[in-house]
Design an enzyme around this catalytic site. Structure first.
Site, PDB file in Angstrom:
ATOM      1  N   CYS A  42       0.824  -1.216   0.000  1.00  0.00           N
ATOM      2  CA  CYS A  42       0.000   0.000   0.000  1.00  0.00           C
ATOM      3  C   CYS A  42       0.852   1.257   0.000  1.00  0.00           C
ATOM      4  O   CYS A  42       0.675   2.154  -0.814  1.00  0.00           O
ATOM      5  CB  CYS A  42      -0.941  -0.014   1.209  1.00  0.00           C
ATOM      6  SG  CYS A  42      -1.787   1.550   1.422  1.00  0.00           S
ATOM      7  N   CYS A  47      -1.345   1.635  -3.166  1.00  0.00           N
ATOM      8  CA  CYS A  47      -2.367   2.679  -3.029  1.00  0.00           C
ATOM      9  C   CYS A  47      -1.815   4.113  -2.971  1.00  0.00           C
ATOM     10  O   CYS A  47      -2.307   4.994  -3.675  1.00  0.00           O
ATOM     11  CB  CYS A  47      -3.174   2.463  -1.752  1.00  0.00           C
ATOM     12  SG  CYS A  47      -3.517   0.750  -1.384  1.00  0.00           S
ATOM     13  N   LYS A  50       0.228   5.257  -6.045  1.00  0.00           N
ATOM     14  CA  LYS A  50      -0.766   5.242  -7.140  1.00  0.00           C
ATOM     15  C   LYS A  50      -1.639   6.498  -7.069  1.00  0.00           C
ATOM     16  O   LYS A  50      -1.844   7.183  -8.062  1.00  0.00           O
ATOM     17  CB  LYS A  50      -1.609   3.965  -7.016  1.00  0.00           C
ATOM     18  CG  LYS A  50      -2.706   3.749  -8.044  1.00  0.00           C
ATOM     19  CD  LYS A  50      -4.024   4.402  -7.738  1.00  0.00           C
ATOM     20  CE  LYS A  50      -4.642   4.081  -6.425  1.00  0.00           C
ATOM     21  NZ  LYS A  50      -5.188   2.770  -6.270  1.00  0.00           N
ATOM     22  N   GLU A 185      -6.555   1.515 -13.538  1.00  0.00           N
ATOM     23  CA  GLU A 185      -5.995   2.715 -12.901  1.00  0.00           C
ATOM     24  C   GLU A 185      -4.745   3.184 -13.650  1.00  0.00           C
ATOM     25  O   GLU A 185      -4.593   4.376 -13.939  1.00  0.00           O
ATOM     26  CB  GLU A 185      -5.668   2.424 -11.437  1.00  0.00           C
ATOM     27  CG  GLU A 185      -6.952   2.285 -10.612  1.00  0.00           C
ATOM     28  CD  GLU A 185      -6.719   2.006  -9.132  1.00  0.00           C
ATOM     29  OE1 GLU A 185      -5.584   1.618  -8.765  1.00  0.00           O
ATOM     30  OE2 GLU A 185      -7.671   2.170  -8.343  1.00  0.00           O
ATOM     31  N   GLU A 444     -25.495  15.078  -3.670  1.00  0.00           N
ATOM     32  CA  GLU A 444     -26.897  15.269  -3.288  1.00  0.00           C
ATOM     33  C   GLU A 444     -27.831  14.372  -4.103  1.00  0.00           C
ATOM     34  O   GLU A 444     -28.963  14.094  -3.696  1.00  0.00           O
ATOM     35  CB  GLU A 444     -27.318  16.740  -3.420  1.00  0.00           C
ATOM     36  CG  GLU A 444     -27.379  17.251  -4.830  1.00  0.00           C
ATOM     37  CD  GLU A 444     -27.742  18.738  -4.903  1.00  0.00           C
ATOM     38  OE1 GLU A 444     -28.864  19.093  -4.509  1.00  0.00           O
ATOM     39  OE2 GLU A 444     -26.888  19.539  -5.353  1.00  0.00           O
TER      40      GLU A 444
HETATM   41  P1  NDP Z   1      -7.658  -7.984 -10.437  1.00  0.00           P
HETATM   42  O1  NDP Z   1      -7.958  -9.304  -9.877  1.00  0.00           O
HETATM   43  O2  NDP Z   1      -8.463  -6.814 -10.053  1.00  0.00           O
HETATM   44  O3  NDP Z   1      -7.675  -8.061 -12.012  1.00  0.00           O
HETATM   45  C1  NDP Z   1      -6.907  -8.995 -12.710  1.00  0.00           C
HETATM   46  C2  NDP Z   1      -7.242  -8.837 -14.165  1.00  0.00           C
HETATM   47  O4  NDP Z   1      -6.366  -9.621 -14.933  1.00  0.00           O
HETATM   48  C3  NDP Z   1      -8.655  -9.279 -14.481  1.00  0.00           C
HETATM   49  O5  NDP Z   1      -9.178  -8.406 -15.440  1.00  0.00           O
HETATM   50  C4  NDP Z   1      -8.447 -10.673 -15.035  1.00  0.00           C
HETATM   51  O6  NDP Z   1      -9.412 -11.034 -15.975  1.00  0.00           O
HETATM   52  C5  NDP Z   1      -7.120 -10.508 -15.753  1.00  0.00           C
HETATM   53  N1  NDP Z   1      -6.368 -11.746 -15.842  1.00  0.00           N
HETATM   54  C6  NDP Z   1      -6.137 -12.648 -14.873  1.00  0.00           C
HETATM   55  N2  NDP Z   1      -5.367 -13.656 -15.342  1.00  0.00           N
HETATM   56  C7  NDP Z   1      -5.128 -13.379 -16.629  1.00  0.00           C
HETATM   57  C8  NDP Z   1      -4.406 -14.043 -17.655  1.00  0.00           C
HETATM   58  N3  NDP Z   1      -3.774 -15.179 -17.416  1.00  0.00           N
HETATM   59  N4  NDP Z   1      -4.374 -13.471 -18.873  1.00  0.00           N
HETATM   60  C9  NDP Z   1      -5.009 -12.322 -19.118  1.00  0.00           C
HETATM   61  N5  NDP Z   1      -5.692 -11.636 -18.189  1.00  0.00           N
HETATM   62  C10 NDP Z   1      -5.759 -12.169 -16.957  1.00  0.00           C
HETATM   63  O7  NDP Z   1      -6.106  -7.780 -10.138  1.00  0.00           O
HETATM   64  P2  NDP Z   1      -5.180  -6.516 -10.156  1.00  0.00           P
HETATM   65  O8  NDP Z   1      -3.839  -7.054 -10.462  1.00  0.00           O
HETATM   66  O9  NDP Z   1      -5.725  -5.433 -10.998  1.00  0.00           O
HETATM   67  O10 NDP Z   1      -5.245  -6.066  -8.644  1.00  0.00           O
HETATM   68  C11 NDP Z   1      -5.033  -6.994  -7.585  1.00  0.00           C
HETATM   69  C12 NDP Z   1      -5.888  -6.653  -6.417  1.00  0.00           C
HETATM   70  O11 NDP Z   1      -5.331  -5.533  -5.749  1.00  0.00           O
HETATM   71  C13 NDP Z   1      -7.309  -6.252  -6.758  1.00  0.00           C
HETATM   72  O12 NDP Z   1      -8.163  -7.334  -6.863  1.00  0.00           O
HETATM   73  C14 NDP Z   1      -7.683  -5.364  -5.614  1.00  0.00           C
HETATM   74  O13 NDP Z   1      -8.233  -6.142  -4.597  1.00  0.00           O
HETATM   75  C15 NDP Z   1      -6.363  -4.759  -5.191  1.00  0.00           C
HETATM   76  N6  NDP Z   1      -6.255  -3.362  -5.665  1.00  0.00           N
HETATM   77  C16 NDP Z   1      -7.108  -2.437  -5.181  1.00  0.00           C
HETATM   78  C17 NDP Z   1      -7.058  -1.142  -5.620  1.00  0.00           C
HETATM   79  C18 NDP Z   1      -8.014  -0.141  -5.075  1.00  0.00           C
HETATM   80  O14 NDP Z   1      -8.606  -0.410  -4.036  1.00  0.00           O
HETATM   81  N7  NDP Z   1      -8.222   0.979  -5.733  1.00  0.00           N
HETATM   82  C19 NDP Z   1      -6.076  -0.706  -6.608  1.00  0.00           C
HETATM   83  C20 NDP Z   1      -5.245  -1.768  -7.059  1.00  0.00           C
HETATM   84  C21 NDP Z   1      -5.331  -3.027  -6.610  1.00  0.00           C
HETATM   85  P3  NDP Z   1     -10.827 -11.659 -15.568  1.00  0.00           P
HETATM   86  O15 NDP Z   1     -11.643 -10.543 -15.026  1.00  0.00           O
HETATM   87  O16 NDP Z   1     -11.332 -12.183 -16.868  1.00  0.00           O
HETATM   88  O17 NDP Z   1     -10.532 -12.727 -14.575  1.00  0.00           O
END
Ligand code: NDP
Length: 457
Positions: A42, A47, A50, A185, A444
């Site tokens: 984070c 976070c 970012k 993001e 609102e």
């Molecule tokens: P996410 O789980 O959010 O997203 C992963 C993405 O990668 C999905 O779109 C998934 O597709 C895709 N994916 C997974 N495996 C493959 C693959 N083998 N080939 C191609 N695409 C693939 O993970 P992030 O890495 O974006 O973030 C991790 C976590 O960190 C988040 O889940 C969140 O909990 C946390 N986070 C929170 C933030 C916030 O609160 N603002 C900011 C950043 C991270 P599909 O949907 O089809 O499975």
């Protein structure tokens, strides 16, 4: 005394730091090992940096918007290295504060890696010391997945969010793989700072799990502002030639870029921890398996945060730490309640939500009333920006309880954090209606949506 520590925490991220402080403040003998820096993902590569980058990216639009209000902004220039250096300074300051807070609480810090030798003994790998503890907490977090999938070559040429925060050169062209929080993001960050951005997502709609209407709003907005969103795509290989990278997709496109960023999920950090020596069970992704009290199958070993692969969110890890310390030392078994956790994607504009989406509410068997409003925020009547905000309340038709609140628009995260209090308290639509609007705001709209848009099923 039988053990060196009452609690030994592995990992100085948000969850580990909170747990170690809470335990030490209760007079427990606490040790905490951290191999990199305090604050974890984070603070160091998540976070906080970012959000600083999100602020940086927003200025470009703000300068443009100013014209409608009579301002003339001279020619703009952006310097990536200034942003990275200033961000690094702030992160170093925060790391110090985290470390100081742990020390002030009375915990002993080990700036090195800790690995299990057995269920009560840890090996500190730099000093070679062995320590014993009555309770052990695994809070080692997660790391970005660094693979393009089985048989896909070229992942070694790609970066993840870890490196994106420290790039020496600003990428003029970037391809981002993924459709989750991080992909969306960073697509907005790099686009806002001036990159030519292509987002490749394997599915039909980005941000799986968010409300469909909001996903559609953001998708339309991304197309409008010029982020190239390519759906139903997988990467076949990535090659490096000269100073450029070449991304070959399964639809035969060849996209040239300066950087390719993988944002395809995060994996739990359990490799090499020696969990098997302690008898701790892990799941298919390597996550530490825990119950609702964050207990592993070994009674005195616990795990919280991303390493458990529950909800990968900083405030959730902190909440899990609070629940665990209450369970252990306040004689109050405190299970973690994952209902109504607010969340946001810091795109531009943002998506934020708390509670059930329309689809989830229906799946859970609710009959629902949906209230929706789409409007142009006051600011953009003069800025001329083509932006429409979307507010949506999902209400249980029978009880009139507000099950979900979903916002797409500027400051959506700020709005939903406050709405989350009402949703968590079980507010009904009539409670929203009885709240006097604060005018003129976008928020609102949440208390002025009187006409039902539709009911389902
Ligand atoms: P996410 O789980 O959010 O997203 C992963 C993405 O990668 C999905 O779109 C998934 O597709 C895709 N994916 C997974 N495996 C493959 C693959 N083998 N080939 C191609 N695409 C693939 O993970 P992030 O890495 O974006 O973030 C991790 C976590 O960190 C988040 O889940 C969140 O909990 C946390 N986070 C929170 C933030 C916030 O609160 N603002 C900011 C950043 C991270 P599909 O949907 O089809 O499975």
């Amino acid at each position: 005394m039988k053990y060196d520590f009452d609690l030994f925490v592995i990992g100085g991220g948000s969850g580990g730091v909170r747990a170690s402080r809470m335990a030490a403040l209760r007079g427990k003998r606490v040790g905490i090992a951290e191999e990199y820096g305090f604050g974890g993902t984070c603070v160091i590569r998540g976070c906080i940096p970012k959000k600083l980058f999100v602020y940086a990216a927003q200025f470009g639009e703000d300068f443009e918007d100013a014209a409608g209000f009579g301002w003339t902004v001279p020619e703009r220039q952006f310097d990536w290295n200034t942003l990275v250096a200033n961000k690094n300074k702030e992160i170093a300051r925060l790391e110090d504060i985290y470390r100081e807070n742990v020390l002030k609480a009375g915990a002993e810090i080990f700036m090195e890696r800790a690995e299990f030798l057995d269920a009560h003994t840890l090996h500190l790998t730099k000093s070679g010391r062995k320590v014993t503890a009555e309770h052990v907490l695994v809070a080692t977090g997660g790391s970005p997945v660094r693979t393009l999938g089985p048989g896909v070559a070229g992942a070694e040429h790609c970066i993840t969010s870890n490196e994106a925060f420290y790039l020496r050169e600003f990428p003029r062209r970037i391809v981002i793989a993924g459709g989750g929080y991080i992909a969306v993001e960073f697509a907005h960050i790099f686009h806002g700072l001036g990159s030519d951005v292509t987002l490749l997502y394997r599915g039909e709609k980005i941000l799986r799990g968010f409300d469909d209407d909001l996903r559609d709003c953001l998708t339309a907005s991304m197309h409008r502002i010029g982020i190239r969103l390519v759906l139903h795509r997988n990467i076949r290989r990535v090659d490096k030639k000269g100073g450029s990278l070449f991304v070959d997709t399964d639809h035969g496109e060849m996209i040239e870029a300066d950087q390719v960023m993988l944002a395809v999920g995060r994996a739990p950090n359990t490799k090499g921890l020696g969990l098997e020596k302690a008898g701790v069970q892990t799941g298919a992704k390597g996550e530490v398996k825990v119950d609702r009290l964050s207990r592993t199958n070994v009674p005195h070993i616990y795990a919280i945060g991303d390493v458990t692969d529950r909800l990968q969110l900083t405030p959730v890890a902190i909440y899990e730490a609070m629940c665990l310390t209450a369970t252990l030392w306040d004689a109050t078994p405190t299970p973690v309640d994952y209902a109504n956790v607010p969340t946001a994607v810091f795109s531009r504009p943002e998506i934020a939500a708390v509670g059930l989406t329309e689809a989830r509410a229906l799946e859970a068997g609710h009959a629902i009333d949906v209230y929706q409003s789409t409007f142009r925020p006051l600011k953009h009547t003069l800025s001329g920006r083509d932006h429409r905000a979307r507010f949506k309340l999902v209400v249980d038709s029978t009880t009139q309880r507000v099950l979900g609140c979903h916002v797409f628009g500027f400051d959506a995260a700020e709005i939903v954090q406050v709405a989350a209090v009402a949703v968590k308290m079980g507010a009904r639509k009539s409670d929203f209606d009885a709240t006097v609007a604060l005018h003129p705001t976008a928020a609102e709209e949440l208390v002025t949506m009187r006409t039902k848009s539709y009911s389902k099923p």
